[in-house]
Design a protein around this motif. Structure first.
Motif, PDB file in Angstrom:
ATOM      1  N   ASN A 219      36.179  28.268  41.535  1.00 58.50           N
ATOM      2  CA  ASN A 219      36.474  27.203  40.784  1.00 58.50           C
ATOM      3  C   ASN A 219      37.452  26.342  41.927  1.00 58.50           C
ATOM      4  O   ASN A 219      38.398  25.968  41.248  1.00 58.50           O
ATOM      5  CB  ASN A 219      37.314  27.456  39.539  1.00 58.50           C
ATOM      6  N   GLY A 220      36.948  26.458  43.120  1.00 58.47           N
ATOM      7  CA  GLY A 220      37.641  25.471  43.982  1.00 58.47           C
ATOM      8  C   GLY A 220      38.879  26.485  44.620  1.00 58.47           C
ATOM      9  O   GLY A 220      39.472  25.798  45.577  1.00 58.47           O
ATOM     10  N   TYR A 221      38.918  27.659  44.373  1.00 58.80           N
ATOM     11  CA  TYR A 221      39.958  28.436  44.772  1.00 58.80           C
ATOM     12  C   TYR A 221      39.468  29.559  45.541  1.00 58.80           C
ATOM     13  O   TYR A 221      38.659  30.301  45.056  1.00 58.80           O
ATOM     14  CB  TYR A 221      40.873  28.861  43.285  1.00 58.80           C
ATOM     15  N   THR A 222      40.200  29.672  46.567  1.00 54.24           N
ATOM     16  CA  THR A 222      39.842  30.889  47.579  1.00 54.24           C
ATOM     17  C   THR A 222      40.491  32.038  47.038  1.00 54.24           C
ATOM     18  O   THR A 222      41.689  32.340  47.268  1.00 54.24           O
ATOM     19  CB  THR A 222      40.165  30.454  48.991  1.00 54.24           C
ATOM     20  N   ALA A 223      39.722  33.168  46.646  1.00 55.90           N
ATOM     21  CA  ALA A 223      40.108  34.346  46.102  1.00 55.90           C
ATOM     22  C   ALA A 223      39.840  35.310  47.024  1.00 55.90           C
ATOM     23  O   ALA A 223      38.475  35.807  47.318  1.00 55.90           O
ATOM     24  CB  ALA A 223      39.466  34.542  44.586  1.00 55.90           C
ATOM     25  N   PRO A 224      40.827  36.272  47.435  1.00 59.36           N
ATOM     26  CA  PRO A 224      40.481  37.277  48.212  1.00 59.36           C
ATOM     27  C   PRO A 224      39.740  38.564  47.287  1.00 59.36           C
ATOM     28  O   PRO A 224      39.899  38.847  46.362  1.00 59.36           O
ATOM     29  CB  PRO A 224      41.727  37.750  48.592  1.00 59.36           C
ATOM     30  N   VAL A 225      38.696  39.323  48.140  1.00 57.01           N
ATOM     31  CA  VAL A 225      38.037  40.490  47.376  1.00 57.01           C
ATOM     32  C   VAL A 225      38.079  41.663  48.161  1.00 57.01           C
ATOM     33  O   VAL A 225      38.178  41.329  49.457  1.00 57.01           O
ATOM     34  CB  VAL A 225      36.710  39.949  46.931  1.00 57.01           C
ATOM     35  N   PHE A 226      37.994  42.744  47.774  1.00 58.20           N
ATOM     36  CA  PHE A 226      37.838  44.042  48.487  1.00 58.20           C
ATOM     37  C   PHE A 226      36.807  44.864  47.919  1.00 58.20           C
ATOM     38  O   PHE A 226      36.609  45.056  46.543  1.00 58.20           O
ATOM     39  CB  PHE A 226      39.096  44.541  48.841  1.00 58.20           C
ATOM     40  N   LYS A 227      36.281  45.821  48.792  1.00 52.46           N
ATOM     41  CA  LYS A 227      35.429  46.740  47.897  1.00 52.46           C
ATOM     42  C   LYS A 227      35.431  48.424  48.950  1.00 52.46           C
ATOM     43  O   LYS A 227      35.731  48.124  50.175  1.00 52.46           O
ATOM     44  CB  LYS A 227      33.984  46.464  48.104  1.00 52.46           C
ATOM     45  N   VAL A 228      35.889  49.336  48.316  1.00 54.14           N
ATOM     46  CA  VAL A 228      35.863  50.576  48.974  1.00 54.14           C
ATOM     47  C   VAL A 228      35.019  51.353  48.318  1.00 54.14           C
ATOM     48  O   VAL A 228      34.994  51.777  47.112  1.00 54.14           O
ATOM     49  CB  VAL A 228      37.294  51.165  48.728  1.00 54.14           C
ATOM     50  N   SER A 229      34.110  52.238  49.096  1.00 51.31           N
ATOM     51  CA  SER A 229      33.013  52.906  48.563  1.00 51.31           C
ATOM     52  C   SER A 229      32.678  54.144  49.436  1.00 51.31           C
ATOM     53  O   SER A 229      33.212  54.188  50.702  1.00 51.31           O
ATOM     54  CB  SER A 229      31.585  52.113  48.404  1.00 51.31           C
TER      55      SER A 229
END
Length: 285
Positions: A219-229
């Motif tokens: 929605n026009g907002y830069t959101a940080p994401v992460f994944k650990v596996s």
């Protein structure tokens, strides 16, 4: 007398086989083995072969083998009964033991993933982003502090130049009372954060989880994401290969789906793991 002993051996073998049938039904339970899989068919095949061999040996002893050598074949018959009984038992117990070992190992892995998630969420809360590697995350846990704040409502009057009157303004005042170390807040004095990057039960003691950090536009907002596996075959490297292949194909709300155990996502904003709620019960962390 010999005939009586031989018949007794047959009866004993048959009774043993049928006593194993209840355990066999447990081993065929879909919660233990996948229906139609090799492991599900393996036990009944062994059971049928054992019965055929037992009956065949008895026939040979009674009808074909000379009396002088019958004692030798009687010993072979007893040995075959013991062998197949053992094979039936191990075939039945293999899926049960695999599941018990799997739950124990997954629990340890998931506990580490929860610690990593908590540390990453704290990192995002304080810095606005996720740590890109474990060294940075550990350093953050050791040095960073949470601000202990207090919010209170307040108000004041302000002259409105448009309406030429005083207007009441309501605001929320945030006071910083103190600071608390992240290490104490999340780990309560424990140093387990120094080991959370290592995969429990891996063949290599220095095996670490894979951690990736990225960002998404939402929605026009830069959101940080992460994944650990970590891949399941790393955690279950020394277990039954047929059951491991079955475990990698599992899709169920009561199991850990897919070929890996993970927390977070690079495709959506999420800090959830792919494990069922059963792994959350009894965890005091």
């Amino acid at each position: 007398m010999k005939h009586v002993k031989q018949k007794f051996n047959l009866v004993l073998s048959l009774v043993t086989a049928f006593l194993l049938l209840p355990a066999l039904s447990i081993a065929q339970n879909s919660e233990v083995v996948e229906k139609g899989s090799f492991q599900a068919l393996k036990t009944p095949i062994i059971l049928v072969v054992a019965l055929v061999v037992a009956i065949g040996l008895l026939f040979l002893i009674e009808k074909v083998i000379p009396r002088k050598v019958r004692p030798i074949f009687s010993l072979i018959f007893v040995g075959a009964s013991i062998f197949f009984g053992y094979k039936i038992y191990t075939s039945i117990m293999a899926p049960v033991q695999f599941k018990q070992e799997k739950v124990k190992r997954y629990t340890a892995v998931i506990d580490n993933l929860k610690d990593i998630r908590d540390a990453q969420l704290a990192h995002k809360t304080i810095t606005g982003k996720y740590a890109t590697n474990f060294s940075a995350l550990e350093s953050f846990v050791e040095t960073a502090e949470f601000a202990i704040i207090e919010k209170r409502d307040s108000s004041y009057t302000e002259f409105d130049k448009v309406y030429k009157i005083d207007k009441l303004k309501e605001v929320v005042i945030i006071d910083t009372l103190s600071f608390k170390p992240v290490r104490d807040s999340l780990f309560k004095g424990s140093d387990r954060y120094k080991k959370m990057k290592f995969v429990p039960y891996a063949k290599n003691d220095s095996e670490t989880f894979k951690m990736k950090v990225d960002s998404l536009i939402v929605n026009g907002y830069t959101a940080p994401v992460f994944k650990v596996s970590v891949a399941k075959d790393i955690v279950l490297h020394d277990q039954n290969k047929d059951l491991l292949l079955q475990e990698q194909r599992v899709i169920s709300v009561d199991e850990v789906d897919g070929k890996e155990i993970f927390v977070g996502s690079l495709d959506k904003v999420s800090d959830s793991g792919n494990w069922p709620t059963s792994y959350e019960i009894g965890n005091n962390k």
